[in-house]
Motif scaffolding. Structure first.
Motif, PDB file in Angstrom:
ATOM      1  N   ARG A   5      49.194  -5.793  76.850  1.00 46.48           N
ATOM      2  CA  ARG A   5      49.863  -4.661  76.215  1.00 46.48           C
ATOM      3  C   ARG A   5      49.142  -3.371  76.571  1.00 46.48           C
ATOM      4  O   ARG A   5      47.930  -3.247  76.375  1.00 46.48           O
ATOM      5  CB  ARG A   5      49.849  -4.844  74.691  1.00 46.48           C
ATOM      6  N   VAL A   6      49.869  -2.412  77.120  1.00 45.18           N
ATOM      7  CA  VAL A   6      49.311  -1.101  77.454  1.00 45.18           C
ATOM      8  C   VAL A   6      49.722  -0.118  76.363  1.00 45.18           C
ATOM      9  O   VAL A   6      50.914   0.136  76.166  1.00 45.18           O
ATOM     10  CB  VAL A   6      49.803  -0.610  78.825  1.00 45.18           C
ATOM     11  N   ASN A   7      48.754   0.422  75.662  1.00 42.47           N
ATOM     12  CA  ASN A   7      49.020   1.349  74.560  1.00 42.47           C
ATOM     13  C   ASN A   7      48.824   2.780  75.032  1.00 42.47           C
ATOM     14  O   ASN A   7      47.854   3.451  74.673  1.00 42.47           O
ATOM     15  CB  ASN A   7      48.101   1.033  73.377  1.00 42.47           C
ATOM     16  N   ALA A   8      49.758   3.236  75.863  1.00 43.97           N
ATOM     17  CA  ALA A   8      49.748   4.616  76.343  1.00 43.97           C
ATOM     18  C   ALA A   8      50.734   5.427  75.505  1.00 43.97           C
ATOM     19  O   ALA A   8      51.108   5.021  74.409  1.00 43.97           O
ATOM     20  CB  ALA A   8      50.111   4.644  77.822  1.00 43.97           C
ATOM     21  N   GLY A 189      35.930  -4.519  90.493  1.00 39.60           N
ATOM     22  CA  GLY A 189      34.659  -5.176  90.227  1.00 39.60           C
ATOM     23  C   GLY A 189      33.497  -4.224  90.393  1.00 39.60           C
ATOM     24  O   GLY A 189      32.559  -4.212  89.576  1.00 39.60           O
ATOM     25  N   ALA A 190      33.543  -3.403  91.433  1.00 39.17           N
ATOM     26  CA  ALA A 190      32.446  -2.471  91.716  1.00 39.17           C
ATOM     27  C   ALA A 190      32.281  -1.431  90.621  1.00 39.17           C
ATOM     28  O   ALA A 190      31.159  -1.061  90.265  1.00 39.17           O
ATOM     29  CB  ALA A 190      32.681  -1.779  93.060  1.00 39.17           C
ATOM     30  N   ILE A 191      33.392  -0.964  90.047  1.00 36.47           N
ATOM     31  CA  ILE A 191      33.277   0.122  89.072  1.00 36.47           C
ATOM     32  C   ILE A 191      33.137  -0.351  87.627  1.00 36.47           C
ATOM     33  O   ILE A 191      32.654   0.397  86.780  1.00 36.47           O
ATOM     34  CB  ILE A 191      34.477   1.099  89.157  1.00 36.47           C
ATOM     35  N   ALA A 192      33.561  -1.605  87.354  1.00 44.70           N
ATOM     36  CA  ALA A 192      33.653  -1.956  85.935  1.00 44.70           C
ATOM     37  C   ALA A 192      33.346  -3.394  85.561  1.00 44.70           C
ATOM     38  O   ALA A 192      33.239  -3.697  84.374  1.00 44.70           O
ATOM     39  CB  ALA A 192      35.067  -1.621  85.423  1.00 44.70           C
ATOM     40  N   ASP A 193      33.189  -4.310  86.529  1.00 44.42           N
ATOM     41  CA  ASP A 193      33.073  -5.721  86.140  1.00 44.42           C
ATOM     42  C   ASP A 193      32.270  -6.506  87.176  1.00 44.42           C
ATOM     43  O   ASP A 193      32.810  -6.965  88.184  1.00 44.42           O
ATOM     44  CB  ASP A 193      34.474  -6.325  85.983  1.00 44.42           C
ATOM     45  N   ILE A 219      41.337  -4.157  83.159  1.00 47.84           N
ATOM     46  CA  ILE A 219      40.438  -3.025  83.417  1.00 47.84           C
ATOM     47  C   ILE A 219      41.244  -1.736  83.535  1.00 47.84           C
ATOM     48  O   ILE A 219      40.908  -0.712  82.929  1.00 47.84           O
ATOM     49  CB  ILE A 219      39.612  -3.261  84.695  1.00 47.84           C
ATOM     50  N   LYS A 220      42.329  -1.792  84.319  1.00 42.59           N
ATOM     51  CA  LYS A 220      43.165  -0.595  84.492  1.00 42.59           C
ATOM     52  C   LYS A 220      43.719  -0.133  83.149  1.00 42.59           C
ATOM     53  O   LYS A 220      43.756   1.067  82.850  1.00 42.59           O
ATOM     54  CB  LYS A 220      44.318  -0.923  85.451  1.00 42.59           C
ATOM     55  N   ARG A 221      44.148  -1.081  82.325  1.00 44.94           N
ATOM     56  CA  ARG A 221      44.681  -0.752  81.006  1.00 44.94           C
ATOM     57  C   ARG A 221      43.680   0.065  80.186  1.00 44.94           C
ATOM     58  O   ARG A 221      44.030   1.065  79.552  1.00 44.94           O
ATOM     59  CB  ARG A 221      45.041  -2.054  80.273  1.00 44.94           C
ATOM     60  N   LYS A 222      42.418  -0.333  80.206  1.00 44.14           N
ATOM     61  CA  LYS A 222      41.392   0.369  79.426  1.00 44.14           C
ATOM     62  C   LYS A 222      41.223   1.812  79.897  1.00 44.14           C
ATOM     63  O   LYS A 222      41.099   2.737  79.080  1.00 44.14           O
ATOM     64  CB  LYS A 222      40.065  -0.384  79.526  1.00 44.14           C
ATOM     65  N   PHE A 223      41.228   2.016  81.213  1.00 47.99           N
ATOM     66  CA  PHE A 223      41.086   3.369  81.749  1.00 47.99           C
ATOM     67  C   PHE A 223      42.295   4.227  81.372  1.00 47.99           C
ATOM     68  O   PHE A 223      42.150   5.397  81.001  1.00 47.99           O
ATOM     69  CB  PHE A 223      40.925   3.328  83.269  1.00 47.99           C
ATOM     70  N   VAL A 224      43.489   3.654  81.486  1.00 46.49           N
ATOM     71  CA  VAL A 224      44.718   4.391  81.186  1.00 46.49           C
ATOM     72  C   VAL A 224      44.779   4.773  79.711  1.00 46.49           C
ATOM     73  O   VAL A 224      45.142   5.899  79.359  1.00 46.49           O
ATOM     74  CB  VAL A 224      45.961   3.561  81.584  1.00 46.49           C
TER      75      VAL A 224
END
Length: 351
Positions: A5-8, A189-193, A219-224
């Motif tokens: 779920r993306v909460n944008a 992976g390089a930037i976050a995991d 990971i993308k969801r968290k940044f967004v």
């Protein structure tokens, strides 16, 4: 089926499973009443999946229309964009209808931008058919087209109604296209995991693809969610992209996005080490991981060529530009620098 779920500004689900294309009509009908469904795809996806998508939509009482464009980044231009808008208008598409973007990143960006701007915005669904689009461009609401001056210089933020990622579509990808997606996964992976990065170091990707896609999208969801409109933290997703976009431009798009980003990440990692930003040597790990996944690590272009191409990058603000640098595997940061210093820094990364 896995769901994220993306909460944008608009809440929506990213569905990850096999066989989604065959079920897409029923899935969409749960959140959208039957209406005109305008399918946008390139000529490759049209041959592979369009009939199945249309059949599923029609079974759920959607009226389908379809626009097909030539595959490749060169189609992500103002002409194709205007042609799609004219197609919508000629077929009576209204604000209560929906756009189905089925394909790779080019299709998602192009169809998403058309949906974002036609009648000041209509609903659209992302149906990524490449690994790169599934883990990156289909999530987060960035839409856009290229200009001759550079990539994605025209666009809009508009979140999709739904993202349906059918893992079966990856089975038809050429090895080079699959590797482009792995490049973006390595970026995550390089930037976050660090754990994800270690998984990708093995080069054995296909056996774990569902978990990898789920991890990257999470990971993308968290940044967004923290920075929907790309004002701060979300910019970290551009690791390798500033220089990568320059490589794409210098090659007249003959070097694909994933390959260009792979090279860009190595250059950025070397810059990080040379200026003392890194707390550990990351470039050897990046290089070995990229090479195991059959991705390039060396630029065919010089520092002056790459710096000149970067002048049109959308991350430039006045006389400054942002670079994402790597501190250690799993942690990156943003560094703003004067444009006049960029060429010298790139030269460090090419050594």
């Amino acid at each position: 089926m896995k769901t994220i779920r993306v909460n944008a500004s608009k809440k929506y689900d990213v569905l990850i499973s096999r066989g989604i294309i065959k079920q897409i009509g029923g899935i969409i009908s749960e959140i959208k009443k039957p209406c005109i469904a305008a399918i946008i795809c390139d000529d490759t996806v049209n041959k592979l999946y369009a009939d199945t998508i249309e059949s599923s939509l029609r079974q759920s009482r959607f009226q389908t229309i379809k626009y097909v464009f030539p595959h490749g980044e060169l189609s992500k231009n103002t002409k194709t964009y205007i042609d799609i808008l004219e197609f919508f208008a000629q077929n009576g598409v209204t604000r209560s209808d929906i756009v189905i973007a089925s394909g790779g990143g080019v299709c998602g960006d192009l169809a998403g931008f058309a949906a974002a701007t036609y009648l000041r915005g209509i609903d659209y669904v992302q149906m990524p058919t490449t690994l790169l689009a599934a883990i990156d461009s289909s999530v987060g609401g960035k839409t856009g087209i290229d200009l001759s001056a550079g990539k994605n210089l025209v666009g809009a933020f508009r979140q999709p109604l739904l993202v349906g990622c059918d893992l079966d579509t990856f089975d038809t990808l050429p090895p080079e296209t699959y590797a482009d997606g792995i490049s973006e996964a390595i970026k995550y992976g390089a930037i976050a995991d660090k754990k994800l990065f270690k998984t990708l170091q093995s080069g054995s990707i296909k056996e774990q693809i569902e978990r990898i896609v789920f991890c990257c999208v999470s990971i993308k969801r968290k940044f967004v969610e923290k920075d929907e409109f790309d004002m701060n933290r979300r910019k970290l997703l551009n690791f390798g992209h500033t220089i990568g976009h320059s490589i794409e431009k210098c090659s007249n798009l003959k070097i694909s996005h994933g390959r260009a980003v792979a090279i860009g990440m190595v250059i950025a990692a070397k810059i990080s080490e040379k200026i003392g930003y890194s707390s550990e040597l990351c470039s050897p790990l990046l290089i070995s991981t990229l090479e195991k996944n059959k991705l390039p690590t060396k630029s065919p272009y010089s520092a002056p060529e790459l710096a000149r191409a970067a002048l049109s990058d959308k991350k430039r603000e006045l006389d400054r530009i942002s670079l994402v640098l790597i501190e250690k595997i799993g942690k990156c940061g943003l560094k703003e620098l004067p444009i006049c210093e960029l060429e010298a820094l790139i030269a460090l990364g090419l050594e």
